[in-house]
Write an enzyme that holds these catalytic residues in place. Structure first.
Site, PDB file in Angstrom:
ATOM      1  N   CYS A  79       0.850  -1.185   0.000  1.00  0.00           N
ATOM      2  CA  CYS A  79       0.000   0.000   0.000  1.00  0.00           C
ATOM      3  C   CYS A  79       0.886   1.235   0.000  1.00  0.00           C
ATOM      4  CB  CYS A  79      -0.916  -0.032   1.216  1.00  0.00           C
ATOM      5  SG  CYS A  79      -1.698   1.531   1.571  1.00  0.00           S
ATOM      6  N   CYS A 118       0.036   4.036   2.315  1.00  0.00           N
ATOM      7  CA  CYS A 118       0.389   3.716   3.713  1.00  0.00           C
ATOM      8  C   CYS A 118       1.864   4.042   3.961  1.00  0.00           C
ATOM      9  CB  CYS A 118       0.200   2.232   4.002  1.00  0.00           C
ATOM     10  SG  CYS A 118      -1.472   1.634   3.776  1.00  0.00           S
TER      11      CYS A 118
END
Lengths: 409, 106
Positions: free
Chosen positions: B29, B32
């Site tokens: 991700c 993230c």
């Protein structure tokens, strides 16, 4: 603000911005790239990347973008993590969210695009709880679970294929008649053969339901308006993208009615020294390879712009003597014929008058700025100001001497 | 930041007193990873007033789903073991996380 003036300031770190940084930094220009998140843009959110030339299967979007980033840094491009909130286009001053300001000679806008949202009930509340726009980020949550994909373009069909590596089943909801997809034929072929993919035609989503996590979707048949509820654990939405150009609205930058930046083939926008590349500009094909190509073109155009503008400023605008700027082109017969008269006349003033030849074929921008339409045209400058303009047949030894009479004692 | 996982989540988050922030992330991700340094910086700044944890959802999928997390990034807030608030997807920015921390500490 520090006194540093960059040569090229790039807003956005996707493939377009990174390619511009590679070309800019390699040309030894002071190159700054500002990216609000992680570099790579949308390309870093797609796992399967199999159409970037020279990189076949096995290449991932994040992997390729990491290589782009390292490549740019290896040539000395500076990458800053911050969000650009405001740009003074004329002064080329960029303001960021953290309060920093940067000044540059040129700006390359590479803000990219983001997935379009549907704005249906449940969509917003269930983001991170089954509603996703990024299969790479979220696919592995759905091992042994069922998901739906909405959309039928390249992104939808490609990401649906990726999701089948994890999910139990992937149901693609397509607005068109049975068998019709917007995706590339090769992607279609692969999807139709994939036993994990199921299809719902002539349909879209009306609602996403769930208490805490996605539990079902309401599918609407666009022909009959019939609503059916289907149980699912995840919803991946791929219904196009919107350009991230909100922050340049009302700056005088030309956008089309959907918010995309208008450029010419040199990536020049309507504002001098401001270029735009990648998914946020009006273009035919939005891919990593075309974004990278845009970036290369913009960086080279920006470099040329700097050379020309600085040359013109130093040689004409900041010159103490009167300067006769001859806008001409070696492609125009009349200009070639008239050149000797012009040169001999100006040369007769010796050091008192400077002659500066400008090839309009190579540099249209400066010619446009002084409304030069005829070839040749002489624009006479004194202390940075235009004092006379002579066009085509109006250019004679007499008319040149007349125009210079008041300036040269 | 404390690394939490299926073996210590119960003790470190659900049994913890006071305010706990859990950064649900995953190695694939990108957003993230982009926000991680910001969360680390906030942990430096507010670490004495609330507990900062991060949870790699890879390898802790069932735990994440049990916490109603089925997508990244998510920053969840717990008070006395009870999930009281969270930020997901585009809302996960440094500014929003800090604002939420201040709101919940007030």
């Amino acid at each position: 603000m520090s006194d540093k003036v960059y040569d090229i300031l790039i807003v956005g770190g996707g493939p377009g911005g990174l390619a511009a940084a590679i070309y800019g930094a390699r040309a030894r220009l002071n190159t700054l790239l500002i990216e609000k998140g992680k570099t790579g843009g949308q390309a870093a959110t797609t796992e399967d990347m199999e159409n970037y030339p020279g990189f076949a299967r096995g290449t991932t979007g994040p992997g390729l973008m990491k290589a782009f980033t390292e490549h740019a840094e290896s040539f000395g491009a500076e990458i800053v993590r911050d969000e650009v909130v405001k740009i003074d286009m004329e002064e080329k001053v960029v303001h960021t969210k953290s309060g920093a300001t940067y000044k540059s000679k040129t700006i390359i806008l590479a803000p990219g695009a983001v997935p379009r949202t549907l704005n249906i009930p449940g969509e917003f509340a269930l983001r991170g709880k089954g509603v996703s726009y990024c299969a790479t980020c979220d696919a592995d949550f759905f091992e042994e679970l069922d998901v739906v994909v909405l959309g039928n373009g390249d992104a939808a069909i490609e990401e649906a294929g990726y999701l089948t590596k994890f999910a139990n089943s992937v149901t693609i909801i397509v607005i068109h008649d049975e068998g019709i997809l917007d995706a590339a034929p090769m992607l279609q072929e692969r999807a139709f053969k994939n036993p994990k993919i199921k299809w719902v035609w002539n349909s879209t989503l009306a609602e996403i339901k769930g208490d805490g996590l996605v539990e079902s979707v309401v599918i609407k048949n666009v022909k009959t308006n019939e609503l059916t509820e289907m149980e699912t654990n995840g919803v991946f939405i791929y219904v196009g993208t919107v350009p991230q150009t909100e922050f340049v609205k009302d700056t005088g930058l030309e956008l089309d009615e959907r918010g995309y930046i208008v450029t010419n083939e040199k990536m020049e926008t309507n504002i001098d020294g401001v270029f735009a590349v990648g998914d946020a500009r009006v273009k035919y094909l939005r891919q990593v390879v075309t974004a990278a190509a845009d970036g290369a073109i913009a960086a080279v155009a920006a470099e040329k712009y700097i050379v020309e503008e600085e040359g013109f400023r130093q040689s004409v605008l900041e010159e103490d003597r009167p300067v006769a700027v001859v806008f001409w082109s070696p492609m125009v017969q009349k200009a070639i014929e008239m050149m000797p008269t012009i040169e001999t006349t100006i040369d007769s003033y010796g050091e008192k008058v400077k002659l500066w030849k400008m090839d309009t074929y190579r540099n249209q921008r400066v010619a446009n700025r002084y409304n030069v339409t005829k070839n040749p045209t002489i624009v006479l400058f004194n202390k940075g100001e235009v004092v006379a303009t002579l066009e085509e047949d109006a250019i004679t030894e007499d008319s040149i001497r007349q125009a210079l009479a008041d300036l040269v004692s | 930041m404390l690394e939490v996982h299926k073996d210590n989540f119960e003790a470190e988050v659900l049994q913890a007193e006071g305010l706990v922030l859990v950064d649900f992330w995953g190695p694939k991700c990108e957003s993230c990873l982009a926000v991680m340094p910001d969360v680390e910086a906030l942990a430096e700044k507010y670490g004495d007033r609330l507990k900062f944890c991060k949870l790699n959802t890879q390898g802790n999928r069932r735990l994440a789903i049990s916490q109603k997390v089925l997508g990244l990034p998510v920053i969840a807030f717990y008070r006395n073991g009870e999930k009281i608030d969270e930020l997901a997807k585009d809302d996960v920015t440094k500014e929003n996380i800090e604002a939420k921390i201040l709101e919940l500490l007030a």
